[in-house]
Design a protein around this motif. Sequence first.
Motif, PDB file in Angstrom:
ATOM      1  N   ASN A  40       0.815  -1.332   0.064  1.00  0.00           N
ATOM      2  CA  ASN A  40      -0.008  -0.058   0.076  1.00  0.00           C
ATOM      3  C   ASN A  40       0.664   1.184  -0.031  1.00  0.00           C
ATOM      4  O   ASN A  40       0.401   2.470  -0.576  1.00  0.00           O
ATOM      5  N   TYR A  41       2.111   1.227   0.489  1.00  0.00           N
ATOM      6  CA  TYR A  41       2.656   2.642   0.595  1.00  0.00           C
ATOM      7  C   TYR A  41       3.321   3.053  -0.931  1.00  0.00           C
ATOM      8  O   TYR A  41       3.559   2.363  -1.647  1.00  0.00           O
ATOM      9  N   CYS A  42       3.063   4.278  -1.207  1.00  0.00           N
ATOM     10  CA  CYS A  42       3.071   4.786  -2.408  1.00  0.00           C
ATOM     11  C   CYS A  42       4.300   5.302  -2.998  1.00  0.00           C
ATOM     12  O   CYS A  42       4.312   6.079  -4.052  1.00  0.00           O
ATOM     13  N   TYR A  43       5.214   5.532  -2.259  1.00  0.00           N
ATOM     14  CA  TYR A  43       6.551   6.297  -2.528  1.00  0.00           C
ATOM     15  C   TYR A  43       7.616   5.447  -2.488  1.00  0.00           C
ATOM     16  O   TYR A  43       8.852   6.174  -2.575  1.00  0.00           O
ATOM     17  N   PHE A  44       7.587   4.263  -2.558  1.00  0.00           N
ATOM     18  CA  PHE A  44       8.948   3.281  -2.635  1.00  0.00           C
ATOM     19  C   PHE A  44       9.760   3.800  -3.665  1.00  0.00           C
ATOM     20  O   PHE A  44      10.884   3.919  -3.546  1.00  0.00           O
ATOM     21  N   GLN A  45       8.983   3.846  -4.990  1.00  0.00           N
ATOM     22  CA  GLN A  45       9.995   4.278  -6.104  1.00  0.00           C
ATOM     23  C   GLN A  45      10.710   5.442  -6.065  1.00  0.00           C
ATOM     24  O   GLN A  45      11.874   5.780  -6.237  1.00  0.00           O
ATOM     25  N   LYS A  46       9.967   6.524  -5.412  1.00  0.00           N
ATOM     26  CA  LYS A  46      10.569   7.942  -5.532  1.00  0.00           C
ATOM     27  C   LYS A  46      11.680   7.914  -4.196  1.00  0.00           C
ATOM     28  O   LYS A  46      12.884   8.326  -4.592  1.00  0.00           O
ATOM     29  N   LYS A  47      11.442   7.090  -3.410  1.00  0.00           N
ATOM     30  CA  LYS A  47      12.653   7.036  -2.327  1.00  0.00           C
ATOM     31  C   LYS A  47      13.640   5.982  -2.326  1.00  0.00           C
ATOM     32  O   LYS A  47      14.558   5.802  -1.731  1.00  0.00           O
ATOM     33  N   LEU A  82      10.964   4.586   6.130  1.00  0.00           N
ATOM     34  CA  LEU A  82      10.273   5.157   5.049  1.00  0.00           C
ATOM     35  C   LEU A  82      10.690   6.658   4.955  1.00  0.00           C
ATOM     36  O   LEU A  82      10.271   7.239   4.003  1.00  0.00           O
ATOM     37  N   TYR A  83      11.378   7.065   6.133  1.00  0.00           N
ATOM     38  CA  TYR A  83      11.716   8.542   6.316  1.00  0.00           C
ATOM     39  C   TYR A  83      10.535   9.410   5.566  1.00  0.00           C
ATOM     40  O   TYR A  83      10.958  10.398   4.713  1.00  0.00           O
ATOM     41  N   LEU A 150      22.004   9.170  14.701  1.00  0.00           N
ATOM     42  CA  LEU A 150      22.033   7.841  14.045  1.00  0.00           C
ATOM     43  C   LEU A 150      20.780   7.058  14.949  1.00  0.00           C
ATOM     44  O   LEU A 150      20.346   6.006  13.964  1.00  0.00           O
ATOM     45  N   PRO A 151      20.224   7.006  15.879  1.00  0.00           N
ATOM     46  CA  PRO A 151      19.101   6.279  16.026  1.00  0.00           C
ATOM     47  C   PRO A 151      17.882   6.301  15.244  1.00  0.00           C
ATOM     48  O   PRO A 151      17.002   5.276  15.245  1.00  0.00           O
ATOM     49  N   PHE A 152      17.972   7.418  14.505  1.00  0.00           N
ATOM     50  CA  PHE A 152      16.763   7.786  13.848  1.00  0.00           C
ATOM     51  C   PHE A 152      16.920   7.692  12.283  1.00  0.00           C
ATOM     52  O   PHE A 152      16.183   7.866  11.390  1.00  0.00           O
ATOM     53  N   LEU A 153      18.242   7.280  12.141  1.00  0.00           N
ATOM     54  CA  LEU A 153      18.583   7.456  10.733  1.00  0.00           C
ATOM     55  C   LEU A 153      18.274   5.976   9.750  1.00  0.00           C
ATOM     56  O   LEU A 153      18.781   5.122   9.927  1.00  0.00           O
ATOM     57  N   PRO A 154      17.558   6.242   8.682  1.00  0.00           N
ATOM     58  CA  PRO A 154      17.183   4.770   7.915  1.00  0.00           C
ATOM     59  C   PRO A 154      18.370   4.393   7.276  1.00  0.00           C
ATOM     60  O   PRO A 154      19.574   4.813   7.180  1.00  0.00           O
ATOM     61  N   HIS A 155      18.072   2.999   6.941  1.00  0.00           N
ATOM     62  CA  HIS A 155      19.361   2.400   5.988  1.00  0.00           C
ATOM     63  C   HIS A 155      19.571   3.150   4.707  1.00  0.00           C
ATOM     64  O   HIS A 155      20.550   2.988   4.132  1.00  0.00           O
ATOM     65  N   THR A 156      18.355   3.482   4.151  1.00  0.00           N
ATOM     66  CA  THR A 156      18.540   4.326   2.767  1.00  0.00           C
ATOM     67  C   THR A 156      19.105   5.719   3.386  1.00  0.00           C
ATOM     68  O   THR A 156      18.082   6.777   3.761  1.00  0.00           O
ATOM     69  N   VAL A 157      20.197   6.139   3.100  1.00  0.00           N
ATOM     70  CA  VAL A 157      20.946   7.314   3.651  1.00  0.00           C
ATOM     71  C   VAL A 157      20.936   8.422   2.310  1.00  0.00           C
ATOM     72  O   VAL A 157      21.862   7.908   1.248  1.00  0.00           O
ATOM     73  N   ASN A 158      20.374   9.229   2.580  1.00  0.00           N
ATOM     74  CA  ASN A 158      20.608  10.400   1.713  1.00  0.00           C
ATOM     75  C   ASN A 158      20.303  11.795   2.349  1.00  0.00           C
ATOM     76  O   ASN A 158      19.911  11.632   3.523  1.00  0.00           O
ATOM     77  N   ASN A 347       3.917  13.418   2.360  1.00  0.00           N
ATOM     78  CA  ASN A 347       3.642  12.869   1.178  1.00  0.00           C
ATOM     79  C   ASN A 347       2.195  12.422   1.363  1.00  0.00           C
ATOM     80  O   ASN A 347       1.748  11.585   2.193  1.00  0.00           O
ATOM     81  N   GLY A 348       1.340  12.588   0.046  1.00  0.00           N
ATOM     82  CA  GLY A 348       0.205  11.784  -0.108  1.00  0.00           C
ATOM     83  C   GLY A 348      -0.813  12.070   1.005  1.00  0.00           C
ATOM     84  O   GLY A 348      -0.852  12.921   1.791  1.00  0.00           O
ATOM     85  N   ALA A 349      -1.752  11.135   0.824  1.00  0.00           N
ATOM     86  CA  ALA A 349      -3.032  10.923   1.655  1.00  0.00           C
ATOM     87  C   ALA A 349      -2.869   9.763   2.404  1.00  0.00           C
ATOM     88  O   ALA A 349      -2.269   8.621   1.639  1.00  0.00           O
ATOM     89  N   VAL A 350      -3.117   9.565   3.692  1.00  0.00           N
ATOM     90  CA  VAL A 350      -2.851   8.408   4.492  1.00  0.00           C
ATOM     91  C   VAL A 350      -4.237   7.660   4.570  1.00  0.00           C
ATOM     92  O   VAL A 350      -5.034   8.156   4.801  1.00  0.00           O
TER      93      VAL A 350
END
Length: 413
Positions: A40-47, A82-83, A150-158, A347-350
Amino acid sequence: MKNAALVFCLLAALAAHPQSFTTAQYKEDFQWFWQTVNDNYCYFQKKKIDWNRIREFYRPRIDTVTTRESFIALLEDALYELYDHHCTLRTRNPFSRRLVPTGADIWAEWEGEKAVVREVRKGFGAGRVGIRAGMEIVAVDDVPVNQAILPFLPHTVNRESRSFALRLLMAGDHVHARKMTLKSGGATADYYPDKDGLLLEDVQYPAWVESASYGPIGYIRINNFLYDNNLIARFDSVLNGMLDKPALMIDLRETPSGGNTTVARAILGRFIRKDHFYQKHELYAEEKATGVKRSWEEIVSPRGICYTGRVVVLADHWTGSIAEGITIAFDGMKRATVIGTELARLNGAVDGFELPVTKIGFNIATERLYHVDGTPRELFEPAITVDVRGQSAAKDGDVILNTALGYLRRQLK
């Protein structure tokens, strides 16, 4: 006392559910959580998030979960991957981070290798102690900022994910008073935004809708009640008293928690004489399941007596979710000039979901939203961008409001 009351309420909420389940039950709920987000999460591609990798990282951690409270902490960490400030649990621990932007008084971002305060929320602790936009963040609670995130940093780092972690860091939790070490003009000093108490735990407003007049220019401030249909009658009452004003400012800078489209359409309907498209939706789940994109444009219809004068919308980083929808609608319908900073960029509607075993609820973005011109809502920029660097939120000066007044006065000449 407010802080103690909040902790009591959080603990009472936890006590309302069993405090522990079996490891197998926690694993069942985590798999359901992972699959629901995956579908259902709609921003995987963008992120560019590898969600399969995230599942494999968190699965072993479930073996260490022994209480509902520790499971909540694990789910929070998983959602951080998901940041996305629009994706949250509906249950929190006392040591959970405050929600951003609702529970934050500082908007911060990374600019290169510097962590910088971009904006300060008026009326709360950060502004009261003199924190200003443009200051560099050196440390939080005596921990250098690079380490403290660091405790709040996702694995996807940018840059975006690092700024997400930075804002969680600056927001703090529901228990501890924050200490911030900031640099400005070459001088470094410590600031204590919670010295007068945790003001963000129980925000109170003098009214749901506030109003004022600046000569021929009316001013309406909508506070953080866009989720309640009772706001409609209160807004109507205030607007009806300003129908003779040739110009109007609508202030959406204290609407961080979002709301519902009924209230949004009710407000917008007072400013048009015919139906208008006001935003576009795309539903991700159907596209993912079938390969066929589903999208539609939402319409707002006239309602009540139409206000026909000039309109300015004031917006900033605490203009969130449905308030962002209202803002882009005013712009797209060409009924207002938007003045301010970047918005909350949620991001988007929840949609909300609930885990089958532990009954923990969570919200994730399921629909992508767009301005009628095709711009993603989260990338919308005000027509007139205001530089708030150096402005102290503790002072009476309001550079966004003053910019809007100057603009409207020129228009009325």
